[in-house]
Motif scaffolding. Sequence first.
Motif, mmCIF file in Angstrom:
data_model
loop_
_atom_site.group_PDB
_atom_site.id
_atom_site.type_symbol
_atom_site.label_atom_id
_atom_site.label_comp_id
_atom_site.label_asym_id
_atom_site.label_seq_id
_atom_site.Cartn_x
_atom_site.Cartn_y
_atom_site.Cartn_z
ATOM 1 N N SER A 61 -15.494 5.766 25.046
ATOM 2 C CA SER A 61 -14.701 4.538 24.956
ATOM 3 C C SER A 61 -13.517 4.715 24.020
ATOM 4 C CB SER A 61 -15.576 3.373 24.500
ATOM 5 O OG SER A 61 -16.087 3.623 23.206
ATOM 6 N N ALA A 62 -13.618 5.656 23.075
ATOM 7 C CA ALA A 62 -12.500 5.914 22.163
ATOM 8 C C ALA A 62 -11.304 6.457 22.929
ATOM 9 C CB ALA A 62 -12.926 6.901 21.082
ATOM 10 N N VAL A 127 -12.305 -1.513 22.351
ATOM 11 C CA VAL A 127 -11.627 -1.503 21.056
ATOM 12 C C VAL A 127 -12.572 -1.998 19.966
ATOM 13 C CG1 VAL A 127 -9.724 -2.476 19.724
ATOM 14 C CG2 VAL A 127 -9.355 -1.794 22.095
ATOM 15 N N PHE A 128 -13.322 -3.054 20.278
ATOM 16 C CA PHE A 128 -14.274 -3.604 19.303
ATOM 17 C C PHE A 128 -15.344 -2.573 18.948
ATOM 18 C CE2 PHE A 128 -18.561 -5.621 19.209
ATOM 19 C CZ PHE A 128 -18.525 -6.042 17.889
ATOM 20 N N TYR A 129 -15.896 -1.924 19.960
ATOM 21 C CA TYR A 129 -16.969 -0.973 19.711
ATOM 22 C C TYR A 129 -16.480 0.286 18.987
ATOM 23 C CZ TYR A 129 -20.814 -3.278 22.189
ATOM 24 O OH TYR A 129 -21.825 -4.131 22.542
ATOM 25 N N THR A 130 -15.234 0.667 19.222
ATOM 26 C CA THR A 130 -14.748 1.897 18.580
ATOM 27 C C THR A 130 -14.122 1.654 17.214
ATOM 28 O OG1 THR A 130 -12.646 1.696 19.780
ATOM 29 C CG2 THR A 130 -14.352 3.084 20.768
ATOM 30 N N SER A 131 -13.703 0.410 16.940
ATOM 31 C CA SER A 131 -13.044 0.142 15.658
ATOM 32 C C SER A 131 -13.957 -0.569 14.665
ATOM 33 C CB SER A 131 -11.776 -0.693 15.868
ATOM 34 O OG SER A 131 -12.088 -1.936 16.479
ATOM 35 N N LEU A 132 -14.607 -1.646 15.098
ATOM 36 C CA LEU A 132 -15.421 -2.441 14.170
ATOM 37 C C LEU A 132 -16.847 -1.915 14.046
ATOM 38 C CD1 LEU A 132 -15.804 -4.861 12.316
ATOM 39 C CD2 LEU A 132 -16.324 -6.244 14.336
ATOM 40 N N PHE A 196 -7.541 -17.405 30.313
ATOM 41 C CA PHE A 196 -8.010 -16.139 29.753
ATOM 42 C C PHE A 196 -7.373 -14.961 30.494
ATOM 43 C CE2 PHE A 196 -11.883 -18.260 27.844
ATOM 44 C CZ PHE A 196 -11.563 -17.903 26.543
ATOM 45 N N GLY A 197 -7.290 -15.083 31.827
ATOM 46 C CA GLY A 197 -6.685 -14.009 32.603
ATOM 47 C C GLY A 197 -5.240 -13.786 32.218
ATOM 48 N N ALA A 198 -4.480 -14.877 32.089
ATOM 49 C CA ALA A 198 -3.074 -14.763 31.722
ATOM 50 C C ALA A 198 -2.922 -14.210 30.309
ATOM 51 C CB ALA A 198 -2.401 -16.135 31.821
ATOM 52 N N LYS A 199 -3.794 -14.666 29.403
ATOM 53 C CA LYS A 199 -3.728 -14.206 28.017
ATOM 54 C C LYS A 199 -3.982 -12.704 27.941
ATOM 55 C CE LYS A 199 -5.886 -14.748 23.469
ATOM 56 N NZ LYS A 199 -6.967 -15.407 22.692
ATOM 57 N N ILE A 200 -5.024 -12.242 28.631
ATOM 58 C CA ILE A 200 -5.341 -10.814 28.619
ATOM 59 C C ILE A 200 -4.208 -9.994 29.217
ATOM 60 C CG2 ILE A 200 -6.869 -9.060 29.627
ATOM 61 C CD1 ILE A 200 -9.162 -11.055 29.311
ATOM 62 N N ALA A 201 -3.600 -10.497 30.290
ATOM 63 C CA ALA A 201 -2.519 -9.756 30.953
ATOM 64 C C ALA A 201 -1.286 -9.646 30.081
ATOM 65 C CB ALA A 201 -2.170 -10.435 32.289
ATOM 66 N N LEU A 202 -1.008 -10.692 29.293
ATOM 67 C CA LEU A 202 0.245 -10.732 28.542
ATOM 68 C C LEU A 202 0.146 -10.229 27.114
ATOM 69 C CD1 LEU A 202 1.519 -14.243 29.722
ATOM 70 C CD2 LEU A 202 2.268 -11.995 30.529
ATOM 71 N N GLU A 203 -1.068 -10.243 26.546
ATOM 72 C CA GLU A 203 -1.166 -9.874 25.137
ATOM 73 C C GLU A 203 -1.023 -8.382 24.916
ATOM 74 O OE1 GLU A 203 -6.070 -9.724 24.891
ATOM 75 O OE2 GLU A 203 -4.940 -11.151 23.685
ATOM 76 N N ALA A 204 -0.475 -8.060 23.783
ATOM 77 C CA ALA A 204 -0.350 -6.654 23.409
ATOM 78 C C ALA A 204 -1.665 -6.176 22.845
ATOM 79 C CB ALA A 204 0.769 -6.491 22.363
ATOM 80 N N ARG A 205 -1.798 -4.864 22.685
ATOM 81 C CA ARG A 205 -3.020 -4.303 22.141
ATOM 82 C C ARG A 205 -3.213 -4.727 20.707
ATOM 83 N NH1 ARG A 205 -3.639 1.936 23.537
ATOM 84 N NH2 ARG A 205 -5.650 1.490 22.569
#
Length: 205
Positions: A61-62, A127-132, A196-205
């Motif tokens: 996942s990393a 990202v959650f599993y690899t960072s936090l 949620f779909g729009a938010k995920i599509a538009l948000e940056a990493r």
Amino acid sequence: MISALLAAAAVLALLTLVPGPDMAVVTQAALAGGRSSGFRVAVGIISGLLVWGLLTVLGLSALLAASAEAYTAVKLAGAAYLIYLGARALWGSRSSQLRSVDAPRSQKAGTWKTGFTTNLLNPKIAVFYTSLLPQLVPAGWPTGPSLALLVIIHAAISIAWLSAYVVLLSRARSTFEKPKVRQALERVTGTVLLGFGAKIALEAR
């Protein structure tokens, strides 16, 4: 050591309670198809978490979290799927007032595949599993086994919370079955899924 593990479990519990796409699809399934549909979606979500957990323990996942192209591809696929679910819920709400309380529920209202796909196409989990998650490993504990244990704890907390949530929704069934209430709730959950779909599509990493 045990206190550190309990603290990690508390952090995972708090993160689990934060509303997100998983809760939205469980809500939509439980309202449209009843308790069994909600449970099927919840089990699918947990299956997705376990896959992400396995990939994390193996270090795969990393690679997704580090690759902008792979991350974007999964992000857009996940966003498209949520938008599809939201649009389907809004379309279905058009006929909600025509369905009586005794009308059979749709068998496709909530499936294991819905929950599994929603969770698996959420790159934020990687990202959650690899960072936090590595930060929650108690000092001195072996990394691999500890990560696996934390994933199992997270999955257990998630299925307990989602199951309890489905039961709460089912207990209010008499209210939700009223045609106007059902239509309003289906429109709300459909809109939330679209959001949620729009938010995920538009948000940056």
